[in-house]
Scaffold this active site. Sequence first.
Site, PDB file in Angstrom:
ATOM      1  CG  HIS A  56       8.866  -0.060  -2.178  1.00 31.35           C
ATOM      2  ND1 HIS A  56       8.502  -0.652  -0.987  1.00 31.35           N
ATOM      3  CD2 HIS A  56       7.699   0.325  -2.754  1.00 31.35           C
ATOM      4  CE1 HIS A  56       7.182  -0.608  -0.854  1.00 31.35           C
ATOM      5  NE2 HIS A  56       6.679  -0.014  -1.914  1.00 31.35           N
ATOM      6  CG  HIS A  58       3.888  -0.652  -6.388  1.00 30.45           C
ATOM      7  ND1 HIS A  58       3.317  -1.706  -5.705  1.00 30.45           N
ATOM      8  CD2 HIS A  58       4.436   0.158  -5.441  1.00 30.45           C
ATOM      9  CE1 HIS A  58       3.498  -1.540  -4.404  1.00 30.45           C
ATOM     10  NE2 HIS A  58       4.184  -0.423  -4.215  1.00 30.45           N
ATOM     11  CE  LYS A  61      -0.965  -1.128  -6.601  1.00 32.07           C
ATOM     12  NZ  LYS A  61       0.030  -2.078  -6.090  1.00 32.07           N
ATOM     13  CG  HIS A 206       3.616  -2.205   0.896  1.00 35.92           C
ATOM     14  ND1 HIS A 206       4.410  -3.037   0.131  1.00 35.92           N
ATOM     15  CD2 HIS A 206       3.256  -1.176   0.074  1.00 35.92           C
ATOM     16  CE1 HIS A 206       4.517  -2.534  -1.092  1.00 35.92           C
ATOM     17  NE2 HIS A 206       3.839  -1.401  -1.144  1.00 35.92           N
ATOM     18  CD  GLU A 209       1.510   3.163   1.893  1.00 33.78           C
ATOM     19  OE1 GLU A 209       1.513   3.972   0.947  1.00 33.78           O
ATOM     20  OE2 GLU A 209       1.355   1.939   1.741  1.00 33.78           O
TER      21      GLU A 209
END
Length: 398
Positions: A56, A58, A61, A206, A209
């Site tokens: 997991h 990103h 980003k 997700h 969270e």
Amino acid sequence: MKLEALRIPQRLRGFDADDAQVFDVTLAGDRVQAVVPSASQAEARGTLLSALVEAHVHIDKNYTAPEVGAAEGNLFDAIERMDRHRAGWTGESLRPRMERALQEAWHAGTRALRTHIDWVQAEPPATLAVFEALRREWRGRIELQFVSLTPLDLFADLEAGERIAREVKRAGGVLGAFVYRNEGLVHKLGRVFDLAQDQGLGLDFHVDEGLDADASGLRSIAQLTRAREFRHGVVCGHCCSLAMQDDAVANETLALCAGAGLHIVALPTTNLYLQGAWDRTPVPRGITRIREAAARGLRASLATDNVQDAFYPYGSYDLLETFGLGVQMAHLAPAGEWLDAITVSPARALGLAWDGRIAPGCPADLVLLAATGEHELIGPRGRQRTVIRGGRILEQTQ
């Protein structure tokens, strides 16, 4: 090549060790040829792992913190900061950042990586084309997977949901959503399950969270997985709210997760940074109930999540650093018994051809740590490594 006098964690062994704890490993070409007990069991020279699996991240980003700033404990402020920055993303601006992430992961010993891609409208994002190109270019080095990260509410638009699911199917991805205390939660989740079943897609959420004990996304996902008899695989990342719920409620949810065969991914760096107030020392740790899940047969993964962006302005793509923090946050002791959280568990969750257990005939994609025992795993010798890919030494890190 022969690697002598090494410890291999029990959960990474795909062979019968009897009472042996120290092994000699022979490599032939790009495979492990033999694993035998060392003549002397008294002293080891290192710890051998299969190459690491990142469940997991990103990579769209990352490395944007200098431009977007740090949210400092505010999840939704981080989302807004990245939303503004995303408006200017192009293939030309994305590719260098995404390539940098892969280079870091590769040199750290990562063999497979699943990235979430921001997908906030029906049209595919610019990131997708860059990812597909990188997936082709990196084939044979890092096995790349992607998840479409879409706000759950967007799936209320039936046409938008169908367009997203069809494009994810075309590109060989996994369908995902950001789930957190949404209105009409079960109905919208049901729509995501419908789309995944229609297209034959796996799911990766997700979910929950935050530190709100009333967040029930994980429970609903487990219930839907069982009710639909969903067989394409369901991964749930974060699940922080589970730690804030009463033991009875949390244990009931974990029992549902175990019955549904869900896989949980904990993200220690980002969630430790984001959860809890910043005007005082935070008491909640922002990590899900890893140990309680394991007691029910759910061996969670630890993953990196964000690197140098608004959600977490520090960090790198070194899973061993993430592992060290996770051990301390969740009291995962003995640490050596949890090394499957960055090898075998994520390999199974991602459906990789090799589950990461070391045995004769397995790929010679390995990470040799200088650490010789339990109490060196978290520290300098636990980060000092020799990365072996295809039976050849790729890099030695001091």
